[in-house]
Design a protein around this motif. Sequence first.
Motif, short mmCIF file in Angstrom:
data_model
loop_
_atom_site.label_atom_id
_atom_site.label_comp_id
_atom_site.label_asym_id
_atom_site.label_seq_id
_atom_site.Cartn_x
_atom_site.Cartn_y
_atom_site.Cartn_z
N MET A 42 0.98 -1.23 0.06
CA MET A 42 -0.19 -0.32 -0.09
C MET A 42 0.83 1.20 0.04
N ASP A 43 0.48 2.04 -0.83
CA ASP A 43 1.05 3.51 -0.81
C ASP A 43 1.18 4.25 0.54
N MET A 44 2.33 4.61 0.99
CA MET A 44 2.54 5.35 2.26
C MET A 44 1.85 6.58 2.30
N ALA A 45 1.80 7.26 1.15
CA ALA A 45 1.19 8.70 1.11
C ALA A 45 -0.42 8.37 1.52
N LEU A 46 -0.90 7.28 0.93
CA LEU A 46 -2.38 6.97 1.05
C LEU A 46 -2.69 6.59 2.68
N LEU B 30 -4.70 8.28 8.00
CA LEU B 30 -4.41 8.87 9.39
C LEU B 30 -4.66 10.21 9.38
N ALA B 31 -4.37 11.06 8.84
CA ALA B 31 -4.71 12.49 8.93
C ALA B 31 -5.95 12.78 8.91
#
Length: 64
Positions: free
Chosen positions: A1-5, A10-11
């Motif tokens: 999974m893409d870390m930016a996603l 989480l944000a």
Amino acid sequence: MDMALVASALALQAGKTQSEIGATIMKSNADMEKSTVLTLLGAAQQSSQANLAAGVGGQVDIAA
């Protein structure tokens, strides 16, 4: 999974939690303000006269 996603999810979750906490605090403040206004208007004093003897506090001479 893409870390930016993951970071974005989480944000969003943190923002939702902050909004819920803010709404809870605002409601608590509004309830406190309502209680303060009712106290200043004398609503709380009406119920406190139930413990007084008959005739006490019924009439006050303000001419003096």
